[in-house]
Design a protein around this motif. Structure first.
Motif, PDB file in Angstrom:
ATOM      1  N   PRO A 105      -8.885  -2.481   2.543  1.00 35.35           N
ATOM      2  CA  PRO A 105      -8.346  -1.454   1.837  1.00 35.35           C
ATOM      3  C   PRO A 105      -6.972  -1.181   1.997  1.00 35.35           C
ATOM      4  CG  PRO A 105     -10.555  -0.835   2.317  1.00 35.35           C
ATOM      5  CD  PRO A 105     -10.424  -2.183   3.210  1.00 35.35           C
ATOM      6  N   GLN A 109      -3.730  -1.752  -0.345  1.00 27.04           N
ATOM      7  CA  GLN A 109      -2.738  -0.795  -0.656  1.00 27.04           C
ATOM      8  C   GLN A 109      -1.309  -0.965  -0.385  1.00 27.04           C
ATOM      9  OE1 GLN A 109      -3.390   2.209  -2.099  1.00 27.04           O
ATOM     10  NE2 GLN A 109      -1.564   3.073  -1.920  1.00 27.04           N
ATOM     11  N   GLN A 138      -7.693  -1.181  -9.331  1.00 26.94           N
ATOM     12  CA  GLN A 138      -7.636  -1.002  -7.895  1.00 26.94           C
ATOM     13  C   GLN A 138      -8.150   0.390  -7.338  1.00 26.94           C
ATOM     14  OE1 GLN A 138      -6.961  -3.346  -5.376  1.00 26.94           O
ATOM     15  NE2 GLN A 138      -7.070  -4.581  -7.478  1.00 26.94           N
ATOM     16  N   GLN A 142     -11.255   0.278  -4.634  1.00 22.21           N
ATOM     17  CA  GLN A 142     -11.212   0.787  -3.442  1.00 22.21           C
ATOM     18  C   GLN A 142     -12.333   1.802  -3.169  1.00 22.21           C
ATOM     19  OE1 GLN A 142      -7.357   2.712  -3.422  1.00 22.21           O
ATOM     20  NE2 GLN A 142      -6.211   0.606  -3.291  1.00 22.21           N
ATOM     21  N   GLN A 143     -13.094   2.161  -4.398  1.00 27.01           N
ATOM     22  CA  GLN A 143     -14.135   3.192  -4.323  1.00 27.01           C
ATOM     23  C   GLN A 143     -15.597   2.686  -4.422  1.00 27.01           C
ATOM     24  OE1 GLN A 143     -13.589   6.372  -3.352  1.00 27.01           O
ATOM     25  NE2 GLN A 143     -11.615   5.872  -3.334  1.00 27.01           N
TER      26      GLN A 143
END
Length: 321
Positions: A105, A109, A138, A142-143
């Protein structure tokens, strides 16, 4: 003595330059005050040409007032969007490439906020949709802590790449329109139509000069402060000099009128404006065709993801029951 003669000569030259202008000015003033009865009339065909040229000028002004927006990159960019310098730093395709190489992650980012590699990205509506779609993709990725990819995130990423291509096609359209339509129509408006306007002004000057010469020769010259004009003389009372001056002014009027007719016909008959319009339509058509092709490629891919997700959803509901 020589200096005095030179001074007299310069005064005479200045007088020759001022007198025609002053005569035209007085004649124009007389006409505005309704003190002229025998104003020289322009031929009906000439007046028709003037009306057509005026209409053509209006068309160019009206069309350019709208289509000139194609020269501004952000004409369809929503004013309420708040994008940062980082948002505009890299293309969507560059960010997707960096994201595909990310293994965590944190790396993902970092890929989203990578420093710009070139000039800021275009501010067009399709590009803005592309950037928003990638950022949304994204956010879901990411979740997503479960197994497998989130189908909506996958679809949004593919949509982002497609919309960036649509945005590039729109920029290509704008460049074509600027070079093949706007340039041509601006040339017609600012060059050809101005030539016609100048030729028409020359006709009006020649016409005013002619009428001023006639009025002066016939003794109807208007005087400031005079309550009445002097009585005109009969045609046979004109001196040879006055008759010659009138004929000279008439010849100039005819010459300027013929020149203006030629210039106006040339402006009206040129096929350039219509050719430019055809090129505008071709550029728009090519853009919409490319946008259709890009979205046509994307649509079945997203539909397949939708069908797959719906099947998985029904299966999970059936298992739960």
């Amino acid at each position: 003595m020589n200096n005095f003669k030179a001074f007299q000569k310069s005064l005479t030259s200045l007088s020759d330059q001022i007198t025609p202008f002053a005569s035209r000015t007085f004649q124009y003033t007389k006409e505005q005050l309704g003190q002229v009865e025998d104003k020289t009339q322009l031929p009906p065909d000439y007046i028709d040409l003037e009306k057509r040229v005026d209409a053509l000028k209006l068309v160019h002004q009206k069309m350019l007032s709208v289509t000139s927006q194609y020269a501004h990159e952000s004409y369809d960019y929503p004013p309420n969007i708040k994008e940062t310098f980082q948002d505009l730093g890299r293309t969507v395709s560059e960010k997707v490439s960096l994201l595909s190489a990310a293994t965590s992650p944190a790396e993902a980012q970092a890929a989203l906020t990578a420093p710009p590699s070139a000039k800021p990205q275009p501010k067009t509506f399709p590009h803005a949709i592309a950037r928003a779609s990638l950022a949304s993709s994204q956010a879901l990725h990411q979740q997503n802590t479960g197994a497998g990819d989130d189908p909506l995130a996958t679809a949004l990423e593919k949509y982002a790449l497609a919309m960036e291509r649509v945005g590039e096609a729109r920029l290509a359209q704008d460049a074509e329109i600027q070079s093949h339509f706007l340039a041509g129509w601006n040339t017609t408006l600012n060059t050809n139509l101005k030539f016609a306007a100048r030729a028409r002004q020359n006709v009006e000057k020649a016409r005013l000069t002619l009428d001023a010469v006639k009025a002066r020769a016939k003794g109807t010259t208007w005087k400031l402060g005079a309550s009445d004009r002097s009585e005109p003389h009969d045609e046979h009372e004109l001196s040879p000099e006055a008759q010659e001056e009138i004929e000279k002014a008439e010849d100039e009027f005819v010459t300027q009128t013929e020149e203006a007719v030629s210039v106006m016909k040339n402006v009206l008959d040129t096929p350039e404006p219509l050719r430019n319009l055809a090129e505008l339509i071709a550029a728009q058509m090519d853009y919409h065709k490319k946008a259709y092709e890009i979205l046509s490629e994307l649509a079945p891919v997203v539909e397949a993801l939708q069908v797959e997700q719906e099947a998985a959803y029904r299966k999970s509901r059936e298992g739960a029951s």
